[in-house]
Design a protein around this motif. Structure first.
Motif, PDB file in Angstrom:
ATOM      1  N   MET A   1       0.854  -1.171   0.000  1.00  0.00           N
ATOM      2  CA  MET A   1       0.000   0.000   0.000  1.00  0.00           C
ATOM      3  C   MET A   1       0.898   1.231   0.000  1.00  0.00           C
ATOM      4  SD  MET A   1      -2.292   1.014   3.334  1.00  0.00           S
ATOM      5  CE  MET A   1      -3.521   2.215   2.979  1.00  0.00           C
ATOM      6  N   ARG A   2       0.620   2.142  -0.928  1.00  0.00           N
ATOM      7  CA  ARG A   2       1.387   3.379  -0.952  1.00  0.00           C
ATOM      8  C   ARG A   2       0.608   4.468  -0.233  1.00  0.00           C
ATOM      9  NH1 ARG A   2       2.222   4.886  -6.708  1.00  0.00           N
ATOM     10  NH2 ARG A   2       0.110   4.084  -6.790  1.00  0.00           N
ATOM     11  N   VAL A   3       1.337   5.268   0.546  1.00  0.00           N
ATOM     12  CA  VAL A   3       0.728   6.388   1.268  1.00  0.00           C
ATOM     13  C   VAL A   3       1.567   7.640   1.054  1.00  0.00           C
ATOM     14  CG1 VAL A   3      -0.390   4.967   3.048  1.00  0.00           C
ATOM     15  CG2 VAL A   3       1.918   5.846   3.446  1.00  0.00           C
ATOM     16  N   MET A   4       0.875   8.769   1.018  1.00  0.00           N
ATOM     17  CA  MET A   4       1.529  10.068   1.024  1.00  0.00           C
ATOM     18  C   MET A   4       1.471  10.561   2.454  1.00  0.00           C
ATOM     19  SD  MET A   4       2.973  12.606  -0.734  1.00  0.00           S
ATOM     20  CE  MET A   4       2.579  12.270  -2.423  1.00  0.00           C
ATOM     21  N   VAL A   5       2.611  10.906   2.995  1.00  0.00           N
ATOM     22  CA  VAL A   5       2.700  11.395   4.364  1.00  0.00           C
ATOM     23  C   VAL A   5       3.006  12.880   4.259  1.00  0.00           C
ATOM     24  CG1 VAL A   5       3.841  11.126   6.589  1.00  0.00           C
ATOM     25  CG2 VAL A   5       3.542   9.130   5.089  1.00  0.00           C
ATOM     26  N   LEU A   6       2.083  13.704   4.731  1.00  0.00           N
ATOM     27  CA  LEU A   6       2.173  15.149   4.569  1.00  0.00           C
ATOM     28  C   LEU A   6       2.554  15.815   5.880  1.00  0.00           C
ATOM     29  CD1 LEU A   6      -1.183  15.441   2.628  1.00  0.00           C
ATOM     30  CD2 LEU A   6       1.117  15.436   1.638  1.00  0.00           C
ATOM     31  N   PRO A 114      -3.709   7.403   2.008  1.00  0.00           N
ATOM     32  CA  PRO A 114      -3.451   6.327   1.030  1.00  0.00           C
ATOM     33  C   PRO A 114      -3.618   6.843  -0.402  1.00  0.00           C
ATOM     34  CG  PRO A 114      -5.027   5.614   2.704  1.00  0.00           C
ATOM     35  CD  PRO A 114      -4.844   7.084   2.866  1.00  0.00           C
ATOM     36  N   LEU A 115      -2.814   6.298  -1.306  1.00  0.00           N
ATOM     37  CA  LEU A 115      -2.964   6.595  -2.727  1.00  0.00           C
ATOM     38  C   LEU A 115      -3.969   5.610  -3.314  1.00  0.00           C
ATOM     39  CD1 LEU A 115      -0.186   7.927  -2.036  1.00  0.00           C
ATOM     40  CD2 LEU A 115       0.436   7.449  -4.391  1.00  0.00           C
ATOM     41  N   HIS A 116      -4.683   6.040  -4.341  1.00  0.00           N
ATOM     42  CA  HIS A 116      -5.543   5.106  -5.066  1.00  0.00           C
ATOM     43  C   HIS A 116      -4.653   4.077  -5.735  1.00  0.00           C
ATOM     44  CE1 HIS A 116      -9.450   6.978  -4.670  1.00  0.00           C
ATOM     45  NE2 HIS A 116      -8.884   8.153  -4.879  1.00  0.00           N
ATOM     46  N   GLU A 117      -4.975   2.826  -5.603  1.00  0.00           N
ATOM     47  CA  GLU A 117      -4.193   1.775  -6.228  1.00  0.00           C
ATOM     48  C   GLU A 117      -4.898   1.275  -7.474  1.00  0.00           C
ATOM     49  OE1 GLU A 117      -1.167   0.921  -5.323  1.00  0.00           O
ATOM     50  OE2 GLU A 117      -1.103   1.886  -3.372  1.00  0.00           O
TER      51      GLU A 117
END
Length: 117
Positions: A1-6, A114-117
């Motif tokens: 799972m890819r996530v963007m951490v801001l 989370p990014l859309h996969e």
């Protein structure tokens, strides 16, 4: 799972100036943290952003486009930096985020999306 951490911006980050020795200490701690993320195979990308005063927005309304110059407010709604991580699940992302050194000299927040996969 890819996530963007801001890393959420603060009034301090929007000035673009941070006090010493805090800056050098934070940069060293953040370097160690990023190394740990890289060693764990989680880190895809990371970087800090300049203050919103150096940014632009493009507003869309049908076929019309308008350019809006920064700065943008309120600062807490802006982004000062980011990571892109590849994690097993949101629990792993939260565990890594909790290990992060405080990215600001005062209170701050990190958001995980989370990014859309």
């Amino acid at each position: 799972m890819r996530v963007m951490v801001l890393v959420k911006a603060t009034p301090d980050s929007e000035t673009g100036l941070f006090p010493e020795p805090w800056t050098s200490q934070m940069m060293a701690a953040m370097g160690r943290y990023n190394d740990a993320l890289r060693d764990a195979g989680i880190l895809i990308a990371a970087d800090g952003l300049t203050p919103t005063s150096q940014g632009k927005r493009i507003a869309f309304d049908g076929a019309d486009r308008a350019v809006i110059d920064g700065p943008f407010t309120p600062s807490r709604d802006q982004v000062a930096g980011f990571w892109l991580w590849d994690v097993r699940d949101m629990d792993e992302a939260v565990a890594w985020a909790k290990r992060c050194p405080n990215p600001m000299p005062g209170p701050s927040e990190i958001e995980i999306r989370p990014l859309h996969e």
